[in-house]
Design an enzyme around this catalytic site. Structure first.
Site, PDB file in Angstrom:
ATOM      1  N   ARG A   1       3.003 -10.782  -2.577  1.00 19.48           N
ATOM      2  CA  ARG A   1       2.250 -10.204  -3.692  1.00 19.48           C
ATOM      3  C   ARG A   1       1.905 -11.201  -4.796  1.00 19.48           C
ATOM      4  O   ARG A   1       0.766 -11.211  -5.281  1.00 19.48           O
ATOM      5  CB  ARG A   1       3.016  -9.004  -4.277  1.00 19.48           C
ATOM      6  CG  ARG A   1       3.118  -7.810  -3.332  1.00 19.48           C
ATOM      7  CD  ARG A   1       1.739  -7.355  -2.888  1.00 19.48           C
ATOM      8  NE  ARG A   1       1.776  -6.148  -2.090  1.00 19.48           N
ATOM      9  CZ  ARG A   1       1.364  -6.063  -0.840  1.00 19.48           C
ATOM     10  NH1 ARG A   1       0.900  -7.139  -0.227  1.00 19.48           N
ATOM     11  NH2 ARG A   1       1.399  -4.928  -0.190  1.00 19.48           N
TER      12      ARG A   1
ATOM     13  N   ASP B   1      -5.453   3.320   0.419  1.00 19.04           N
ATOM     14  CA  ASP B   1      -5.503   3.287  -1.043  1.00 19.04           C
ATOM     15  C   ASP B   1      -6.731   2.534  -1.553  1.00 19.04           C
ATOM     16  O   ASP B   1      -7.512   3.064  -2.351  1.00 19.04           O
ATOM     17  CB  ASP B   1      -4.242   2.621  -1.608  1.00 19.04           C
ATOM     18  CG  ASP B   1      -2.988   3.454  -1.345  1.00 19.04           C
ATOM     19  OD1 ASP B   1      -3.096   4.685  -1.323  1.00 19.04           O
ATOM     20  OD2 ASP B   1      -1.919   2.855  -1.165  1.00 19.04           O
TER      21      ASP B   1
END
Length: 406
Positions: free
Chosen positions: A98, A18
């Site tokens: 994250r 990605d």
């Protein structure tokens, strides 16, 4: 912001499919803007090898690699361990990494005077929420670019097509194109054959598992370990004092070779759909089991039960990206209070994917062998008669009333 106003973008960069594709896409679609890549080192290991060369080759102006490993273990993993937080059995390996990576991303964006930050999360996943809520916490006015919500690419196969057309080097092929996330706590696998829950995971296929072996391939004799905790945090392994980070890494080796920590899970994503993934969390699985074992003798009944109840709330907050919230902070205060007496040593045997309890001791143990013994003790068994009468009084009163009505 209008696209033409964005001159400099800071990208959360892993070097995977990605984010590798995103660099040339940003330059094509945002007026050849400067792209600064930022990689948060949370224990990906060799995934960081050659990352700078790759980022620069695909169009980034520079790469920051932030060593976040100590902070990750001490300030993100350990609070979840102490809370006993797990989401539907998942030990939150991606979830609690994250917000930390997003924090580092914002720090670089502010330092570089960036106009926007960018991430490679899909519009189907949980990570887009985790990244963006953390970004909003640290930089509420920062513009966020999420290419998966903008571009025409609709699949990982199309991403590979784009990469090949733009000479973006990839470490994967169409046949090994699992979506993976790796850090020092876990490794997740999604996609390809795993998208059908009817398919058995290929644990014995060479190259599929990275942190663990299949339980079938684990040794035929159990491996014994001991773990010492201080206020809920591991501080020694097999009698040797270590940092929490060192213990996690060592337990990954020990647990991995014994087939510990494999999880095949169909989970409920935040966005509403169900998703199937395979998780490898060898060291984390051992730590959670050992911690819970120690708490069984150091926490009183009401505290233990309330803590177990709130562990679900805690896990949902972390899973749903709400790390930097008042409720999370309040729960941490509760958890830390419960951990004051979670001190002691746990012994375990690891055998072909199983964790077998082998004894637990604590200077703060609430377990009384004298009271619990089937032998002679100071416990007066006659006392229970009055207790049962009072405990059962509402049942007795209701039964008498029902009889009168009949």
């Amino acid at each position: 912001m209008n696209r033409e106003d964005i001159k400099k973008v800071v990208l959360a960069y892993s070097g995977g499919l990605d984010t590798s594709v995103i660099i040339p896409w940003l330059k094509e679609n945002y007026n050849n803007c400067e792209v600064i890549a930022v990689s948060g080192n949370v224990g990906q290991g060799d995934e960081l090898d050659g990352l700078e060369e790759k980022a620069l080759k695909t169009g980034a102006s520079k790469l920051y690699v932030l060593d976040l490993t100590e902070e990750y273990v001490n300030d993100y993993i350990m609070p979840c361990l102490k809370a006993g937080a797990q989401y539907e059995g998942y030990l939150l390996g991606t979830s609690h990494a994250r917000p930390l990576i997003a924090k580092g991303l914002v720090e670089i964006a502010l330092k570089e005077g960036a106009d926007a930050v960018c991430h490679g999360c899909t519009g189907k996943g949980n990570d887009q929420v985790r990244f963006e809520l953390a970004i909003r916490h640290f930089a509420p006015q920062m513009h966020i670019i999420a290419p998966w919500r903008e571009w025409d690419i609709r699949s990982r196969d199309e991403e590979i097509d784009y990469a090949e057309a733009h000479d973006v080097p990839l470490r994967i092929s169409r046949e090994t194109n699992y979506s993976k996330d790796k850090n020092l706590w876990h490794l997740s696998h999604e996609g390809l054959d795993l998208e059908n829950p009817a398919n058995e995971p290929q644990y014995e296929k060479p190259g599929f598992l990275e942190l663990c072996v299949s339980p079938y391939d684990a040794p035929d004799t159990p491996e014994c370990i001991s773990l010492e905790f201080k206020q809920g945090v591991p501080c020694a392994l097999n009698g040797e004092q270590m940092s929490a980070k060192e213990i996690v890494l060592k337990l990954n080796e020990i647990g991995g070779r014994n087939g510990i920590g494999l999880l095949d899970l169909v989970e409920n994503r935040l966005v509403g759909m169900k998703s199937r993934g395979i998780y490898e969390t060898p060291g984390g699985t051992i730590l959670y089991e050992a911690h819970k074992y120690l708490e069984s003798i150091t926490l009183d009944k009401m505290t233990a039960h309330k803590k177990e109840e709130l562990a679900l709330t805690y896990a949902e907050l972390v899973y749903n990206g709400q790390w930097f919230t008042s409720l999370k902070e309040a729960l941490d205060a509760f958890v830390n209070k419960t951990q004051e007496t979670v001190n002691g040593t746990v012994k375990l045997k690891l055998y072909k994917g199983n964790i077998i309890k082998a004894g637990v001791t604590s200077p703060d143990s609430l377990y009384s062998e004298d009271l619990a013994s089937f032998g002679e003790s100071d416990y007066d068994q006659k006392d229970s008669e009055g207790f049962i009468k009072l405990y059962g009084l509402p049942i007795t009163v209701k039964a008498v009333l029902d009889q009168k009505k009949k």
